[in-house]
Design a protein around this motif. Structure first.
Motif, short mmCIF file in Angstrom:
data_model
loop_
_atom_site.label_atom_id
_atom_site.label_comp_id
_atom_site.label_asym_id
_atom_site.label_seq_id
_atom_site.Cartn_x
_atom_site.Cartn_y
_atom_site.Cartn_z
N GLU A 37 84.42 -53.25 -1.86
CA GLU A 37 83.37 -53.10 -2.06
C GLU A 37 83.39 -54.75 -0.53
O GLU A 37 84.46 -55.13 -0.36
CB GLU A 37 83.23 -54.28 -2.91
N ALA A 38 82.31 -54.33 0.36
CA ALA A 38 81.54 -55.31 1.63
C ALA A 38 82.21 -56.71 0.53
O ALA A 38 81.16 -57.50 -0.05
CB ALA A 38 80.65 -55.17 2.31
N LYS A 39 82.19 -57.39 1.58
CA LYS A 39 82.62 -58.94 1.53
C LYS A 39 80.80 -59.34 1.38
O LYS A 39 80.78 -59.53 2.92
CB LYS A 39 83.47 -59.48 1.98
N SER A 40 80.57 -60.11 1.16
CA SER A 40 78.75 -61.00 1.11
C SER A 40 79.33 -62.26 1.90
O SER A 40 80.31 -63.07 1.37
CB SER A 40 78.05 -61.55 -0.41
N GLU A 41 78.52 -62.02 2.89
CA GLU A 41 78.61 -63.09 3.38
C GLU A 41 78.38 -64.44 2.80
O GLU A 41 77.21 -64.44 1.87
CB GLU A 41 78.04 -63.52 5.23
N PRO A 42 78.58 -65.95 3.15
CA PRO A 42 77.98 -66.93 2.42
C PRO A 42 77.19 -67.45 3.03
O PRO A 42 76.32 -66.79 4.45
CB PRO A 42 79.13 -68.49 2.70
N PRO A 43 75.64 -68.04 2.20
CA PRO A 43 74.56 -67.73 2.87
C PRO A 43 74.35 -68.75 3.90
O PRO A 43 75.17 -69.61 3.72
CB PRO A 43 73.70 -68.53 1.27
N LYS A 44 73.34 -68.99 4.62
CA LYS A 44 73.59 -69.66 6.02
C LYS A 44 72.19 -71.17 5.63
O LYS A 44 71.76 -71.12 4.25
CB LYS A 44 72.63 -69.47 7.22
N PRO A 45 73.34 -72.45 5.68
CA PRO A 45 72.34 -73.80 5.50
C PRO A 45 70.86 -73.34 5.66
O PRO A 45 70.74 -72.79 6.33
CB PRO A 45 73.53 -74.53 6.30
N ALA A 46 70.31 -74.35 4.83
CA ALA A 46 69.09 -74.77 5.17
C ALA A 46 68.66 -75.06 5.80
O ALA A 46 69.67 -76.51 5.91
CB ALA A 46 68.38 -74.88 4.10
N MET A 47 67.82 -75.37 6.90
CA MET A 47 68.28 -76.30 8.34
C MET A 47 66.82 -77.21 8.03
O MET A 47 65.55 -76.57 7.26
CB MET A 47 67.64 -75.38 9.64
N ASN A 48 66.41 -78.67 8.91
CA ASN A 48 65.77 -79.06 8.62
C ASN A 48 64.76 -79.41 10.09
O ASN A 48 65.21 -78.44 10.67
CB ASN A 48 66.06 -80.18 8.34
N SER A 49 63.58 -79.45 9.89
CA SER A 49 62.81 -78.69 10.79
C SER A 49 61.91 -80.30 10.78
O SER A 49 61.43 -81.23 10.24
CB SER A 49 61.38 -78.58 11.21
N LEU A 50 62.02 -81.37 12.15
CA LEU A 50 61.13 -82.14 12.55
C LEU A 50 60.70 -82.67 13.93
O LEU A 50 60.85 -81.34 14.66
CB LEU A 50 62.57 -83.71 12.66
N GLN A 51 59.14 -82.54 13.46
CA GLN A 51 58.23 -82.27 14.36
C GLN A 51 58.06 -83.62 14.77
O GLN A 51 57.99 -84.98 13.83
CB GLN A 51 57.26 -81.32 13.49
#
Length: 268
Positions: A37-51
């Motif tokens: 079974e293919a190993k699932s990659e950990p979810p990428k962290p949510a990024m903050n956006s500063l404008q």
């Protein structure tokens, strides 16, 4: 009881049996292996956006090639270079300009200090920059930045542009308090005669031409020897047409049209 008879297999039969056993082993090894079974990659962290925007207080037109860089900095370490957490660069021809900066909120550690810095470069040279610390927290969504024009360093003084102390006036040693002369790059002249203060203008021409305009002076009365020096000094300045420096650049000679030295001065 009759004894049972056994026959010894022939060499050909043995070879056939060995080949059959080998083929069976190969076939067994070729059977389909269970899929991993293919190993699932950990979810990428949510990024903050500063404008926000970068402005200079009033609209500014910039030459081609201008770039605005906004950096999120870790300024926790005192007396050390700030670490860059994230940055973004925008090409622009004018200020104000909008920016958007993306960063990992996990990079902002508790009890640490973070700030934004904006810099505007033109042709690779710094033209505008923020001059105050602009703090940032993980919850910030919009921060507008104000930049100030970077003052260019004045060109080093050359020629007679400097502050001088007169050592001789018309061949006579200056008295104390001595006569002084200050020449600035915008064509202003000022100083003292040893008695009264004066101010006015001068203009230069060619490689060594220099001429003073009318000089205005205070009208204080002084001992006769200082008044005599003042008159000689003002008369000499009025006749100046040329200047020259010694090799070290610390001695200035002001001469008349005929090349005769009128005032000799030492750099203060």
């Amino acid at each position: 009881m009759n004894a049972r008879s056994w026959s010894i297999p022939s060499r050909r039969t043995c070879l056939q049996l060995a080949a059959a056993a080998t083929a069976a082993a190969v076939l067994a090894g070729c059977q389909e292996q269970p899929k991993q079974e293919a190993k699932s990659e950990p979810p990428k962290p949510a990024m903050n956006s500063l404008q926000g925007s970068v402005a200079a207080g009033e609209p500014v037109q910039l030459d081609g090639g201008a770039k605005v860089t906004v950096r999120l900095l870790d300024i926790s370490k005192q007396d050390a270079k700030a670490d860059v957490v994230a940055e973004t660069t925008v090409e622009t021809k004018a200020l104000p300009v909008d920016y958007a900066l993306t960063y990992d909120p996990a990079a902002l550690k508790p009890n640490m200090r973070y700030a934004l810095r904006a810099q505007v470069t033109q042709d690779g040279k710094l033209a505008y920059t923020t001059t105050e610390v602009v703090p940032v927290t993980a919850g910030d969504k919009r921060i507008d930045l104000t930049v100030s024009k970077v003052k260019s360093k004045p060109a080093p003084a050359t020629g007679p542009i400097n502050n001088w102390q007169a050592t001789k006036v018309s061949g006579v040693a200056a008295l104390l308090p001595g006569a002084t002369l200050a020449l600035t790059g915008d064509g202003r002249a000022s100083g003292g005669s040893g008695c009264n203060a004066f101010s006015g203008t001068f203009k230069s021409s060619g490689a060594d031409g220099l001429e003073f305009g009318p000089l205005a002076a205070t009208r204080k009365m002084c001992p006769p020897e200082l008044m005599a020096q003042e008159k000689a000094y003002f008369d000499a300045l009025a006749a100046v047409r040329k200047w020259s420096l010694n090799a070290a650049g610390n001695a200035l000679t002001l001469s008349g049209a005929d090349g005769a030295a009128l005032v000799e001065l030492a750099r203060q």
